[in-house]
Design a protein around this motif. Structure first.
Motif, PDB file in Angstrom:
ATOM      1  N   THR A  11      87.075  88.346  90.466  1.00 40.40           N
ATOM      2  CA  THR A  11      87.632  89.689  90.240  1.00 40.40           C
ATOM      3  C   THR A  11      88.223  90.230  91.568  1.00 40.40           C
ATOM      4  N   ASP A  34      86.280  86.543  86.949  1.00 38.10           N
ATOM      5  CA  ASP A  34      87.062  87.089  85.955  1.00 38.10           C
ATOM      6  C   ASP A  34      87.257  86.174  84.809  1.00 38.10           C
ATOM      7  N   THR A  35      86.489  86.568  83.925  1.00 40.80           N
ATOM      8  CA  THR A  35      86.261  85.720  82.661  1.00 40.80           C
ATOM      9  C   THR A  35      87.601  85.522  81.853  1.00 40.80           C
ATOM     10  N   GLU A  36      88.382  86.546  81.941  1.00 37.94           N
ATOM     11  CA  GLU A  36      89.976  86.690  81.144  1.00 37.94           C
ATOM     12  C   GLU A  36      90.871  85.571  81.899  1.00 37.94           C
ATOM     13  N   LYS A  37      90.622  85.329  82.971  1.00 36.65           N
ATOM     14  CA  LYS A  37      91.509  84.253  83.807  1.00 36.65           C
ATOM     15  C   LYS A  37      91.115  82.836  83.815  1.00 36.65           C
ATOM     16  N   SER A  63      90.986  78.917  83.523  1.00 39.13           N
ATOM     17  CA  SER A  63      91.859  77.954  82.957  1.00 39.13           C
ATOM     18  C   SER A  63      90.974  76.645  83.372  1.00 39.13           C
TER      19      SER A  63
END
Length: 163
Positions: A148, A128-131, A133
């Motif tokens: 994901t 999940d590239t949006e999360k 860190s």
């Protein structure tokens, strides 16, 4: 025929091939290219070489919830690190600049180590590239790449039975 020179051999002279026509010279050049490529691609030695290159070592691990990439970056400041994701590739870029100097009565010692690097890591579809860190502590960069929800749900534990 282009002759580079003649080598005396007994009573006869033998034509010497140009370097690019000599199969042994070509083999040596190819072997040098292969070893240079191997060292560059595998990052042998996490310290600068004579050419000033630096290639950090990476560990990539996976658990049920995420992938983790850990990079050893000794002597590098967090402001000299650049992380990016483009499509399905994680790219780590950085630059190492370090200077040591020691002066005493009988000698002067100066050592510099430097180098820039780029490491690109292909990402699995489950990330999940949006999360994503990252943390940097004591010269170690840790990047957490969460899976994901669909990837975590599709994992099925298979029981192993004895025969």
């Amino acid at each position: 025929m282009d002759i580079k020179g003649l080598i005396p051999f007994g009573k006869k002279d033998i034509d010497v091939r140009r370097e690019e026509e000599n199969p042994f010279t070509m083999m040596q050049l190819e072997m040098n290219r292969i070893f240079d490529s191997f060292n560059r691609n595998w990052g042998l030695g996490a310290f600068p070489s004579v050419t000033g290159s630096f290639m950090p070592r990476l560990d990539v691990t996976e658990d049920t919830k995420a992938f983790s990439v850990t990079a050893e970056l000794p002597g590098i400041s967090e402001k000299d690190i650049d992380l990016s994701i483009s499509g399905d590739t994680l790219t780590i870029r950085g630059e190492k600049k370090e200077e040591k100097e020691d002066k005493s009565k009988s000698y002067y010692y100066s050592e510099r180590s430097y180098g820039s690097f780029t490491r690109s890591i292909p990402l699995p579809r489950q990330v999940d590239t949006e999360k994503v860190s990252a943390t940097f502590k004591k010269g170690v960069l840790t990047i957490t790449l969460p899976k994901t929800d669909a990837a975590m749900e599709s994992t099925k534990k298979i029981e192993v039975k004895t025969g």
